[in-house]
Write an enzyme that holds these catalytic residues in place. Structure first.
Site, mmCIF file in Angstrom:
data_model
loop_
_atom_site.group_PDB
_atom_site.id
_atom_site.type_symbol
_atom_site.label_atom_id
_atom_site.label_comp_id
_atom_site.label_asym_id
_atom_site.label_seq_id
_atom_site.Cartn_x
_atom_site.Cartn_y
_atom_site.Cartn_z
ATOM 1 N N HIS A 118 -3.326 -4.664 0.918
ATOM 2 C CA HIS A 118 -2.270 -5.678 0.982
ATOM 3 C C HIS A 118 -0.880 -5.068 0.862
ATOM 4 C CE1 HIS A 118 -4.638 -9.440 0.731
ATOM 5 N NE2 HIS A 118 -5.516 -8.691 0.100
ATOM 6 N N CYS A 154 -6.313 -8.032 5.300
ATOM 7 C CA CYS A 154 -7.494 -8.396 4.501
ATOM 8 C C CYS A 154 -8.352 -9.403 5.272
ATOM 9 C CB CYS A 154 -7.045 -8.924 3.141
ATOM 10 S SG CYS A 154 -8.394 -9.000 1.946
ATOM 11 N N GLU A 212 1.891 -6.380 1.645
ATOM 12 C CA GLU A 212 2.859 -7.396 1.204
ATOM 13 C C GLU A 212 2.876 -7.489 -0.326
ATOM 14 O OE1 GLU A 212 -0.135 -8.041 2.123
ATOM 15 O OE2 GLU A 212 -0.931 -9.761 1.041
#
Lengths: 279, 1008
Positions: free
Chosen positions: A232, A96, A234
Site C-alpha cells: 500500500h 492490493c 498510499e
C-alpha cells in the site's frame, strides 16, 4: 495547467477509497470516488476521467478468491469502456484488492498486444503462512521497467495488508517472459541486502510476506500504463505513518512537502504523465 | 429447481500449496499435538437453481474455481478422482452449514452467479462446504475427535469418513441444507389474570427474563379501563397482551436494554466501616452526575449518554465519538460468529450516532480462560484456545472486511473466564460538525410523518431472543437461535450508502438494529416524536413464515433504521439501489403517543410509548461489603530474579500478542501513526493507538484502554481505579492532551442479585457499588468525563456448586485529542546514552499482582493477599501526567512506557525488547517499599521514560513538582542490568527476554 481527473472506484467492500482519493489530490489531481455501478449503469462514464484507481479492500469479502467477483463484474459489464480507456493511453492502478481485481479481469499482466483480451494469466492466492497480516516490507523497483507509475523510484518501505498476495503463474515460461519484458515492476527485498539478488529464490517469511513467485510484489502490463501491486504506497503518504518515525529514522524525501512520505511519488508520476500528455 | 454440486481444489505443482489444508494441519498440531503428514482441502458449492448443470459446467472456471491455481469438478466429489487424489486418505471430514445459518461465501457466490446468469430464477441459492482429507495421522486421534475440533454443531454439520470408509471409496457428502418451513402463527393472546407462580412460569418458559414485579406491572397495565377503551378503538384484544406486546416489553425492559441494576435503588451496608446508606441509581449518582458537572465547565462535550455513542467536538470542523460493547454470551456459544457480530454491531452504533458517523477505528479487548488450560471444560463450551482462535478470527474478519483499522486492545487470561469469555469491541467514529445543509450532525431531527426505513439485511429466525438471553446465565440448554454470523460486506455496502445519504441531507433520524431488533430501534426513535406506526408485513424476510412477534424482536444483523422526509423518499431509494442495498419503508413516525404495530391491517401491538419506556418498576436491591480474606503474599527468600523476569515475560497476561494483533488491519485509512507494535523490529508493545484521520493533517486522536480484573479479588473499587489509571497512563505515554480526554465505562459483572442461585449476590453488588464510587472519585480528579458506557450483568455459567462467575471486570476505554502526531513517544529504548527516569513512585502494593499469582500457582507463595494498588492522591498524579504529556507532545521526550502487570521490572524489559538494546538501571530510591514491591509491584501512576542528554534539563524543569527518579541509561549492549544500590538483582540477555516474551502465545504451529 491541466488538472487530471481521477476516478477512484468504490463499492462492494472496497475500503481504501478515501485515502486513495486523498493522495491523488495531494499531488495535483482532482479525485472523485465513483461507485462501480455508476459506470455500469451509465450514470457516469469512465471516458470522463484521465486516471482509474482500483483501491484496496475486501470486495465481496474475498469469497471465491480475492478480486474474483469484482473482476467478473468489470469483465462482463465494463469491457468496452475499459478497452477504450486503455487504448486512449490512460493510466490504471490497482492496489492490493485492486491488484487482485486487475489480475482476475485479465488486465494484468495482460496480452502481448495493446488490446486487452480479458483473459486471466496469473493469480494472487493465499499467503504461504495462511494468515492475513499487516506488516511493513521493503520494496525494490525495476529500473528497466517502462511502467509510468514507478519512474525514478528505487526502494521504499510500505505496509502489506493481505491474506492473498502470493503471485503465481501456471508455468516457469510465463514468469521468464514476464521478467524478460520487464513487467516485474516491483519486488520484495531484504532491506539489508544489495541489489544483487537471485529472484528465482523465494525470500523467506517475513521479508517476502506471502511466498510470491520471483518475490513479485507488483507488475505492469506491456504498455507500462496498467500497474498493480499488493503493498500500500498510499499508506506511506506521510513520514509520520512510518513505524520508525518516533525513532527519528523514517526515510525522508526530496519533496517540497516537508512531511512527504516515500509512497506519494507513485501517484505524482501518473499525474505528471497525464499533464504532459495533455500539454 | 435442481441442485448442482461444484467442487474446487488447489492444483499441485512447483511453488503451489494447499494453504487451507496446511492451516488446519498446523492448528491441530499447535492446539492438540496431533500431527499429519498432509492435509488437503476441497471447497464445495451446492447450487439450487433453474440453471441446468451443463450451463453451470461451462462457466465453473469463471466463478467457482480459479483456473490458474485450482481444478474444478461437477456433480461428483474430487475424492473419487484418482489423478488428483492419488493416494487414499486416512480420514475425510466435510463441514457445511446448518439450514438458515448465514453462509457468506454462499451469498457472494450467488451474487457472482447472477452476474454470469442474470436470468437465474429469483429463488436461486447457493450453499458452501469445505472438505479436508487427512494423510499420515500420528497419534490416537479418531476422525470424530478431529471433526469435533473443526466445526461447531450449533451452526454447522459435519460428515466423516474414517480410514475403512475411505478404503471403500465411501466419501462424506454434504447435502443442500433445505430450510425447514416456518409456521406462521397468528398473534396469541396471553391471559395474565393468573397467580404469581404462573406469571413467573410465563416469563421463564418464554425466555422473557422478566421478574414477578415486572410481570405484575404488565398485568395491571391491562386492567386499566382507559387502556382497554383505547385498545377497543383499534380492534386489538382489550384486557390482555398479545404475544407481540409481551415480547416487545420483555425486550425493551430487559437488563440488556434498560440497565435495571445500574438504575436500581440499593441498600448498601459496609461491615468494615459500619456504613448503612441508600444509593438511588448507581448510574445517575456516580456516572451521569460527574459527567454533567464537567459538561458545565467545557465546551467540547457535545452529546453524552442519550445517543448510540458519546460525541465530543474535536476541532471546529470535526467531531468524534466512541462506543464499546460486549458480546459475551454469543461468543461463548459460537466464538467466531459471536465475536464478529460484536464488532460489526458496535460499528453500527457509530453509524447510528447523531445523523450518522463514519467508523474510523476499532478496539478489541478479550478475557479468556488460560490458553494452556488442562482442567475440565464446562458442558457445551469450548477450550480457551479454541475460544481465542474463534473470537480472534471473528473480530479479524469483521474489522478487516469493514475497512476499519484495529488500533488498540488487550487480551487478559484468568480461569474464571472459562465459563464466559468477555469480548469487548469498541469503535471510534468521525463526523463533520455541520452537514452541507447546515444541520449539526450530532443532533437527530425527526418529525411526525417521516417515513421509517429498514436498511441492509433481512429479518430471519436467527437472532431471536438475544437481548433477553444475555440477561440470563448460560446453561447447557442455551438456544442456538441466539447465535448469528455477521455479514461484513452487506454492512459495508450499507455504511457507504448511509454516509452518502447523510451528506446529501436525506436522513432525519438513524439508529441501529441491535438487541431487541425493530422493537427497540423504532421504539427508541419513536420517543422523539411520541409515536410510530409499523407494518410488520412489509418487513423483508430471509425466509417466509415468520410470525409477527418474531419479526418485531429478531436481532438479525446488518440492519439500520433510518427516517427520511416523505419528499426525500425517491432519492433515498435510488441511492440504495445504486449501492445494491435493500431499503424498505416499514413504518412512519406519529405523535399519537402510541407504539402501534400492525400486520397488514390488523393491529398486533398497541402500547403507550410512555409505558413502553418508563413503565418498568425500579429494582430494590441489597448490598453488603465484607472484605474478602486472602492468605498474605510473602515473597520467597533467595529468589532468582533473573528467572522471575523471564517467567513473568512468558505469562499469558504479559506475553506478546503479536501473532494475533498483526492479523488485524491496523493501518487502513492511512492514518495510524502509533501502531499496536513499535520499535526497531516493530514488535515491542505499543501503549496507545494514535491516528491522524484527516489526510494531510497531523492533528491526532489517541485511543487507549485499561483493564485489571484480578484486583477485584481484593477490592473491586481498586480494580476500577486501576483500569481508569491505566487507560490514562497509556494515553499520557503517547502525549495525549490531558485537557481533552473522554472515557467509556464497560462493566462486566457476575449476577449481583441475591437469590437462591446467587447466595453471594449482596457481596457482588457491594463490589459494584465500590467500583462505581472509585470511578467517580478518579474521573473527577482526572477531569475525565464518561461519555458512554454499557453493562453486562449476568456473566455466570451454570448453577450451584459448579457455578463459575467471572471476576468483576471494568474495561475503561479512553479517547482524547493530540495536537500533532509528529510528537509522540513509543515504548522502545532508542539511543545509547539516553537517560532513563521513573515518573511516579512505588509503594508496598503486591496484593493481587501478577508475580503473586504466578508464585501462588507454583506453590512458592501462600496467597495473593496484601495491599492492592490504589490511588491515594489522584489530583497530584494528574498534575504529573499533565507535565509529562506536555513534555511528550512538545517533542522533548520520545520514549515512554507505563508500568502495569509485572511492574517496573517487566516494563524495563519490554523497553529493551522494543529497542533490541540494553540498559543499566538502579532501582534504589524509587519508593519506600521492599525490593519486591519496587521491582515487581504494580503501584499505579508510574511511567518509565527515556530522554536524550541534551533535553534532560528541560525535561526535569517541565516535571518540577512531580516525583521523578533517575534510573540509569540506555547502554550499547544486549543486556538489561538492574541493581538495588550495590546489590546486583538482574542481568538478562535481550535475546532471552525476546524468546520468553514471544513464545507463549505464538500458537502458529511452527514454521510455514
Amino acid at each position: 495547467m491541466y488538472i487530471p481527473k481521477v476516478a477512484v472506484l468504490f463499492g462492494f467492500g472496497i475500503n481504501c477509497d478515501h485515502e486513495t482519493a486523498a493522495v491523488f489530490e495531494m499531488v495535483g489531481g482532482n479525485s472523485t470516488r465513483v461507485h462501480l455501478n455508476s459506470f455500469i449503469s451509465g450514470a457516469d462514464d469512465l471516458a470522463n476521467y484521465d486516471i482509474l484507481a482500483v483501491p484496496g479492500g475486501f470486495s465481496f469479502g474475498d469469497h471465491l478468491g480475492s478480486g474474483r467477483l469484482m473482476g467478473n463484474r468489470m469483465r462482463f459489464s465494463l469491457r468496452d469502456e475499459l478497452t477504450k480507456f486503455i487504448q486512449a493511453d490512460k493510466p490504471i492502478i490497482g492496489i492490493c484488492n485492486g491488484f487482485q481485481v486487475l489480475v482476475k479481469t485479465g488486465l494484468l499482466p495482460g496480452p502481448d498486444g495493446n488490446e486487452p483480451d480479458f483473459i486471466q494469466r496469473a493469480s494472487l492466492t493465499l499467503n504461504d503462512s495462511g494468515r492475513y497480516e499487516d506488516r511493513w516490507v521493503t520494496l525494490e523497483f525495476n529500473q528497466d521497467s517502462n511502467c509510468i507509475w514507478t519512474k525514478g523510484m528505487t526502494r521504499i518501505d510500505c505496509p502489506v495488508r493481505h491474506g492473498e498476495g502470493k503471485y503465481v503463474m501456471p508455468d516457469r515460461e510465463s514468469l521468464t517472459q514476464l521478467s524478460a519484458n520487464n513487467q516485474i515492476t516491483v519486488r520484495y527485498i531484504d532491506p539489508n541486502s544489495n541489489d544483487d539478488v537471485d529472484n528465482n529464490q523465494v525470500l523467506p517469511f517475513p521479508i517476502s510476506p506471502n511466498g510470491s513467485m520471483m518475490n513479485i510484489a507488483g507488475i505492469c502490463d506491456k504498455t507500462g500504463l496498467v500497474f498493480g501491486l499488493m503493498p500500500h504506497p498510499e499508506a506511506i503518504y506521510a513520514q509520520w505513518l512510518h513505524p520508525d518515525f518516533t525513532r527519528g529514522t523514517a526515510p525522508q524525501t526530496e519533496s517540497e512537502i516537508d512531511w512527504e512520505g516515500q509512497g506519494l511519488q507513485i501517484f505524482r508520476n501518473a499525474i505528471e504523465y497525464t499533464i504532459s500528455k495533455n500539454a | 429447481m435442481q441442485i448442482t454440486r461444484v467442487e474446487a481444489t488447489p492444483k499441485s505443482g512447483e511453488g503451489l500449496r494447499d494453504v487451507r489444508g496446511d492451516v488446519v494441519r498446523r492448528r491441530l498440531q499447535a492446539d492438540y499435538g496431533i500431527t499429519f503428514s498432509e492435509v488437503r482441502s476441497i471447497v464445495g458449492f451446492l447450487i439450487s437453481s433453474d440453471i441446468d448443470s451443463s450451463s453451470i459446467s461451462e462457466r465453473a472456471d469463471d466463478l467457482f474455481a480459479d483456473p490458474i491455481i485450482e481444478h474444478s469438478t461437477l456433480n461428483q466429489t474430487f475424492l473419487e478422482s484418482k489423478d488428483i487424489f492419488e493416494s487414499t486418505p486416512d480420514a475425510v471430514i466435510s463441514v457445511g452449514f446448518k439450514p438458515g445459518v448465514t453462509d457468506n461465501p454462499g451469498k457472494a457466490a450467488l451474487d457472482g452467479f447472477r452476474t454470469i446468469f442474470p436470468d437465474a430464477s429469483i429463488d436461486s441459492d447457493i450453499s458452501t462446504y469445505i472438505t479436508y482429507a487427512f494423510y499420515g495421522v500420528n497419534g490416537q486421534a479418531t476422525p470424530e475427535f478431529i471433526a469435533s475440533k473443526l466445526y461447531n454443531n450449533l451452526i454447522e454439520r459435519a460428515v466423516v469418513s474414517d480410514s475403512e470408509m475411505c478404503q471403500q471409496n465411501n466419501w462424506p457428502m454434504i447435502e443442500y441444507p433445505e430450510k425447514p418451513p416456518q409456521e406462521f402463527k397468528q398473534p396469541a393472546h396471553i391471559d395474565l389474570e393468573i397467580g404469581d407462580n404462573e406469571l413467573i412460569d410465563i416469563s421463564e418458559t418464554g425466555l422473557l427474563a422478566l421478574n414477578l414485579e415486572e410481570m405484575k406491572a404488565i398485568q395491571s397495565h391491562y386492567r386499566d379501563e382507559a387502556i382497554q377503551n383505547s385498545r377497543r378503538g383499534v380492534g386489538i384484544v382489550e384486557n390482555k397482551p398479545t404475544d407481540v406486546e409481551l415480547e416487545c416489553l420483555a425486550q425493551t425492559w430487559s437488563e440488556h436494554c434498560k440497565h435495571k441494576i445500574f438504575a436500581s435503588k440499593i441498600h448498601h451496608k459496609d461491615l468494615e466501616t459500619g456504613e448503612d446508606s441508600v444509593v438511588d441509581s448507581i448510574f445517575k449518582t456516580h456516572i451521569m452526575k460527574p459527567t454533567h458537572d464537567m459538561q458545565k465547565e467545557v465546551d467540547w462535550l457535545l452529546s453524552v449518554f442519550h445517543d448510540n455513542s458519546g460525541v465530543i467536538a474535536w476541532d471546529d470542523e470535526w467531531s468524534v465519538c466512541m462506543k464499546a460493547e460486549t458480546h459475551n454470551s454469543p461468543s461463548a456459544l459460537d466464538p467466531y460468529g459471536g465475536a464478529m457480530t460484536g464488532i460489526v454491531g458496535v460499528n453500527r452504533d457509530i453509524l447510528g450516532t447523531g445523523l450518522g458517523a463514519r467508523p474510523i477505528a476499532n478496539t478489541d479487548v478479550f478475557c479468556f480462560g488460560p490458553p494452556d488450560w488442562q482442567g475440565e471444560i464446562p458442558e457445551n463450551l469450548f477450550h480457551p484456545s479454541r475460544v481465542l482462535r474463534g473470537v480472534h478470527s471473528g473480530v479479524r474478519v469483521g474489522g478487516n472486511e469493514s475497512g476499519i483499522p484495529t488500533i488498540n486492545g488487550a487480551i487478559i487470561f484468568d480461569e474464571r473466564y472459562l465459563g464466559k469469555p468477555l469480548v469487548y469491541c469498541g469503535t471510534v467514529g468521525l463526523m463533520p460538525r455541520k452537514l452541507p445543509d447546515g444541520r449539526e450532525s450530532h443532533i437527530k431531527t425527526p418529525s411526525a410523518g417521516d417515513v421509517v426505513y429498514m436498511v441492509g439485511g433481512r429479518v430471519g429466525y436467527d437472532g431471536i431472543h438475544g437481548a433477553t438471553f444475555s440477561s440470563l446465565e448460560l446453561t447447557e440448554e442455551s438456544p442456538s437461535s441466539a447465535v448469528q454470523i455477521g455479514d461484513p460486506i452487506t454492512q459495508k455496502k450499507m455504511i457507504d450508502m448511509i454516509l452518502e445519504a447523510r451528506d446529501i441531507g436525506l436522513i432525519t433520524c438513524i439508529t441501529d438494529n441491535g438487541a431487541g431488533g425493530l422493537s427497540s430501534s423504532i421504539g427508541e426513535m419513536a420517543e422523539y416524536t411520541n409515536g410510530c406506526k409499523i407494518d410488520l408485513a412489509k418487513v423483508p424476510l430471509k425466509q417466509p413464515g415468520l410470525s409477527p412477534w418474531e419479526i418485531l424482536v429478531s436481532e438479525s444483523q446488518e440492519r439500520m433504521t433510518v427516517a427520511v422526509k416523505p419528499e426525500d423518499v425517491d432519492a433515498f431509494e435510488n441511492l440504495a439501489s445504486l449501492h445494491e442495498v435493500e431499503a424498505t419503508a416499514v413504518a412512519e413516525f406519529t405523535s399519537t403517543g402510541m407504539f402501534h404495530v400492525q400486520y397488514d391491517d390488523e393491529t398486533v401491538a398497541y402500547l403507550p410509548i410512555e409505558f413502553l419506556h418508563d413503565g418498568v418498576p425500579q429494582l430494590e436491591l441489597e448490598s453488603e461489603w465484607n472484605p474478602p480474606q486472602h492468605e498474605l503474599f510473602e515473597a520467597p527468600i533467595n529468589a532468582d530474579h533473573n528467572n522471575i523476569l523471564l517467567d513473568l515475560l512468558a505469562r499469558p497476561n504479559i506475553a506478546s500478542k503479536e501473532t494475533w494483533v498483526r492479523q488485524y488491519d491496523h493501518e487502513v485509512i492511512a492514518q495510524t501513526a502509533v501502531k499496536p507494535f513499535v520499535g526497531i523490529e516493530r514488535d515491542g508493545p505499543g501503549d496507545a493507538g494514535v491516528i491522524a484521520p484527516i489526510h494531510g493533517n497531523p492533528r491526532g486522536l489517541v485511543v487507549s484502554c485499561g483493564i485489571s480484573p484480578r484486583y477485584s479479588d481484593i477490592d473491586a473499587g481498586a480494580m476500577a481505579a486501576a483500569a481508569i489509571d491505566e487507560a490514562v497512563r497509556n494515553a499520557v505515554c503517547v502525549g495525549v492532551d490531558v485537557n481533552k480526554i473522554a472515557g467509556l465505562d464497560n462493566f462486566c459483572w457476575p449476577d449481583p442479585i441475591q437469590s437462591e442461585k446467587t447466595p453471594d449476590g449482596k457481596f457482588k453488588l457491594a463490589q459494584l457499588v465500590r467500583a462505581n464510587r472509585e470511578l467517580e472519585r478518579i474521573c473527577r480528579a482526572y477531569r475525565l468525563p464518561c461519555v458512554s458506557g454499557k453493562d453486562s450483568m449476568k456473566n455466570d455459567y451454570g448453577k450451584g456448586a459448579d457455578k463459575i462467575s467471572i471476576p468483576p471486570t471494568l474495561l475503561f476505554s479512553l479517547f482524547g485529542d493530540h495536537p500533532d502526531v509528529r510528537n509522540t513517544a513509543t515504548s522502545d529504548f532508542k539511543n545509547p546514552g539516553d537517560r532513563i527516569y521513573l515518573v511516579g513512585e512505588s509503594m508496598d502494593e503486591l496484593g493481587a499482582s501478577e508475580v503473586s499469582f504466578m508464585l501462588k500457582e507454583r506453590g512458592q507463595a501462600k496467597g495473593i493477599g496484601g495491599k492492592v494498588p490504589s490511588l491515594d492522591n489522584p489530583e497530584k498524579l494528574f498534575k504529573s501526567y499533565h507535565s509529562l504529556s506536555s513534555a511528550i507532545n512538545s517533542g522533548l521526550v520520545k520514549t515512554a512506557h507505563d508500568c502495569s502487570e509485572g511492574g517496573l521490572g517487566v516494563a524495563l524489559a519490554e523497553m529493551c525488547i522494543g529497542g533490541r538494546i540494553g540498559a543499566k538501571i538502579d532501582i534504589d530510591g524509587t519508593g519506600k517499599g521492599t525490593l519486591w514491591s519496587r521491582l515487581w509491584g504494580e503501584s499505579l501512576g508510574r511511567i518509565v521514560i527515556a530522554v536524550s542528554p541534551e533535553n534532560e534539563t528541560d525535561f526535569l524543569k517541565q516535571m518540577a513538582g512531580s516525583t521523578t527518579t533517575y534510573l540509569g541509561t540506555i547502554e550499547n549492549t544486549q543486556s538489561l542490568s538492574i541493581t538495588d544500590g550495590f546489590d546486583e538483582i538482574i542481568s538478562a540477555d535481550v535475546s532471552q527476554m525476546v524468546q520468553s516474551w514471544q513464545s507463549t502465545l505464538d500458537m502458529t504451529g511452527g514454521e510455514i
